[in-house]
Enzyme design. Structure first.
Site, PDB file in Angstrom:
ATOM      1  N   ASP A  51       0.835  -1.198   0.000  1.00 33.85           N
ATOM      2  CA  ASP A  51       0.000   0.000   0.000  1.00 33.85           C
ATOM      3  C   ASP A  51       0.877   1.258   0.000  1.00 33.85           C
ATOM      4  OD1 ASP A  51      -2.552   1.522   0.470  1.00 33.85           O
ATOM      5  OD2 ASP A  51      -1.585   1.947   2.372  1.00 33.85           O
ATOM      6  N   GLU A 123      -2.143  -5.483  -3.514  1.00 40.66           N
ATOM      7  CA  GLU A 123      -1.194  -4.685  -2.731  1.00 40.66           C
ATOM      8  C   GLU A 123      -0.112  -5.576  -2.116  1.00 40.66           C
ATOM      9  OE1 GLU A 123      -3.556  -0.700  -1.337  1.00 40.66           O
ATOM     10  OE2 GLU A 123      -3.779  -2.468  -0.055  1.00 40.66           O
TER      11      GLU A 123
END
Length: 231
Positions: A51, A123
């Site tokens: 992320d 992610e």
């Protein structure tokens, strides 16, 4: 499963030096719980890292792509580019859900297609590539699979708003979204929606929620209108 993950490597064009990182990136918490493995073995830590890496790469991309865009607009644009729905769309492009290691319960309730699950896995994959191959390889992956075809993605995500604007400018009629089918058990429903402009039917869309089906139907309608040179 190792053979399947080798296919994923081929698909993304990146081959891991430490193959266990790829496996961990695909390991959902439900699988870890079911196998009584330590909690940290699931992909959540890699997701946390991915992320942050994604935020840096997408921020740099926007900074240079839009040299006069103010900070507030940059922040808003980045948020739409890397939101759960957008990442799930990118994950769907590479069929990432097919490679996930899920617990039986998560599997039975449609986890492979759940946007929250597939976006997190994407992610985690970015985080795994970053650890295994460094920033340059992570950046190449993000540019190829997340920051690609942004114009078409924007058309898809803003499809209902864009369609409303097209219809207001070109038609003397209102848009309506009609539910034409609802299938599957409660935990794995599928909805089909059609778009009408006035009495005439245009695009159809299918999705796991009515909202997703409407979005797909609006997008298909925009494509049909573009073919007729109505924009």
């Amino acid at each position: 499963m190792n053979r399947d993950l080798k296919l994923l490597e081929e698909k993304i064009g990146y081959h891991f030096q430490d193959f266990s990182l790829l496996k961990k990136a695909m390991m959902h918490s439900s699988y870890v719980n079911e196998k009584h493995l330590p909690k940290y073995e699931c992909n959540e830590r890699l997701e946390f890292l991915g992320d942050a890496v994604l935020e840096v790469i997408s921020s740099e991309f926007l900074f240079y792509e839009h040299e006069t865009m103010p900070e507030g607009e940059l922040t808003k644009t980045r948020a739409s580019m890397v939101c759960e729905q957008s990442l799930a769309y990118c994950a769907r492009d590479i069929h990432l859900g097919d490679y996930l290691l899920l617990g039986k319960g998560e599997e039975a309730t449609g986890g492979r297609k759940r946007e929250s699950v597939t976006s997190d896995a994407l992610e985690a994959l970015i985080g795994a590539i970053y650890i295994d191959g460094g920033f340059a390889n992570a950046k190449e992956f993000v540019h190829r699979f997340v920051l690609n075809d942004l114009e078409n993605k924007k058309l898809f995500f803003d499809s209902k708003t864009i369609l409303q604007e097209i219809v207001q400018a070109n038609f003397d009629a209102a848009i309506s979204y009609d539910l034409i089918a609802e299938e599957g058990p409660d935990h794995d429903k599928s909805f089909t929606v059609s778009v009408h402009i006035g009495p005439e039917e245009y695009g159809n869309g299918k999705g796991r929620t009515k909202k997703a089906a409407e979005q797909e139907a609006a997008y298909q309608t925009i494509l049909l209108l573009h073919k007729k040179n109505i924009k």
